[in-house]
Enzyme design. Structure first.
Site: not given
Ligand code: GDP
Ligand code: MN
Length: 381
Positions: A101, A189
């Protein structure tokens, strides 16, 4: 402005962030043609502004043309948590060895961008943050210094990224930071950021939010707005230049000045009511702007009563009264209005309202009194 995954990936391509090749499609035929171009196996991905598409069945692997067609047919038009899928993104399938991530967000309290990296990618990051906060490495970037190689190494080390991919992960972070700054984003993101069995690093998903207030600097990004994902009232308000946020309740609110509208929401809640919206008509509103705002408020079918809370400074209460009278002439509202006018030309404003004898319009002299009255009227409706 939130971008769809494929729009985010278009920005990724512009900034050299590695991601699988793909094509957008809005019909089954287009999807099949796109899949043929990309080659098989490919992945058909629903394009809606919401996470968890995978779990909702909005992401499907196709190993040949007939599966691509079948998946596109199933996904186009699908409802994912209240959003209809109008477009899919057809992408070359990836093999996944690890899911990481990575993100850049603007941290207002620190007045600096914050970068985050975790090896616990592919899942809900809020859940990771709650259950295992140490699994997310965090680092603020001094905007004057910008992103440096050592930032990447430090994040990768703290997140315990596999040693052989520290460099490519660092290079991806540098490019994400570049995109964040150059495009005036408030969020970039990547979840998951994958490592393939060949040890290549790629962005498999993209979530990008651009700062609306900086859009004038990026005319090339103005076309990225996803009108279908926007709320109807919010879109209408935006076209009319009003500051409007839709809420869950049934009491329409109009005020002048963000602070006054915020406190009006509080006072209505305190009186036991639920506001249907935030609407700041702004300073110096003319009658026309008020009429236009009433139309937006009433286009929400949930609204049972409306509260006007005006503190006249630059805004003149007589203009507000004229706007309301025009709105009644134009759209003949069926719901009751409570009006509190105070400040510049309030006497004149109240006189105009009294003379107009509008049905179902109540004037109140205090904010508390107005809130109680509107809550009572909404309940009775
Ligand atoms: P989200 O569910 O809306 O966040 O959509 P993502 O694009 O993040 O996809 C969700 C999950 O689907 C990923 O974490 C992957 O595990 C899986 N996935 C997506 N694309 C591929 C692919 O090309 N190959 C494989 N093996 N899995 C994929
Ligand atoms: Mn994702």
């Amino acid at each position: 402005m939130d971008l769809l995954e494929y729009q985010g990936k278009q920005l990724f391509a512009r900034h050299g962030v590695p991601a699988p090749e793909g094509r957008p499609a809005s019909t089954v035929e287009e999807a099949v043609a796109a899949a043929d171009e990309i080659g098989y196996p490919c992945v058909v991905k629903a394009q809606v502004q919401i996470g968890g598409r995978g779990k909702a069945g909005g992401i499907k692997l196709a190993k040949d043309r007939s599966e691509a067609e079948e998946n596109a047919r199933a996904i186009l038009g699908m409802d994912i948590r209240g959003l209809t899928v109008h477009e899919v993104w057809i992408e070359a399938a990836s093999e996944i060895a690890s899911e990481y991530y990575a993100s850049v967000v603007f941290d207002r309290s620190a007045k600096a961008p914050l970068m985050m990296l975790s090896t616990k990618g592919g899942m809900d990051i809020e859940e990771v943050a709650a259950s295992d906060p140490d699994a997310i490495a965090r680092l603020h970037i001094d905007p004057l210094i910008g992103f440096q190689d050592f930032h990447g190494r430090r994040l990768a080390f703290e997140a315990r990224v596999d040693a052989d991919v520290v460099r490519p992960v660092g290079s991806m972070l540098a490019r994400l930071y570049g995109l964040f700054v150059e495009e005036d984003a408030t969020l970039v993101e990547v979840n998951p950021l994958i490592v393939t069995p060949e040890r290549e690093v790629r962005a498999l998903d993209a979530k990008v939010t651009l700062d609306d207030n900086a859009l004038f600097r990026h005319p090339e990004n103005a076309g990225l707005r996803d009108v279908s994902g926007e709320d109807e009232q919010e879109r209408m308000a935006k076209e009319r230049g009003l500051t409007y946020v839709k809420l869950d309740g049934d009491i329409g609110i109009l005020g002048n000045g963000a602070g006054l509208v915020m406190s009006t929401l509080d006072v209505v809640a305190e009186a036991g009511g639920a506001p249907a919206n935030f609407l700041d008509a702004g300073g110096g509103s003319k009658a026309e702007a008020i009429t236009s705002a009433v139309e937006v408020i009433l286009s929400d079918p949930k609204v049972k009563a409306v509260l006007f809370n005006i503190f006249g400074g630059i805004t003149r209460c007589d203009e507000v009264a004229r706007g309301l009278i025009e709105a009644f002439a134009k759209i003949d509202p069926k719901v009751p209005f409570v009006v509190r006018l105070d400040g510049t030309n309030d006497v004149e404003g109240r006189r105009l309202l009294a003379e107009a004898r509008l049905p179902n319009v109540y004037t109140e002299s205090t904010m508390d009194g107005a809130a109680e009255k509107v809550v009572e009227l909404a309940r009775a409706a």
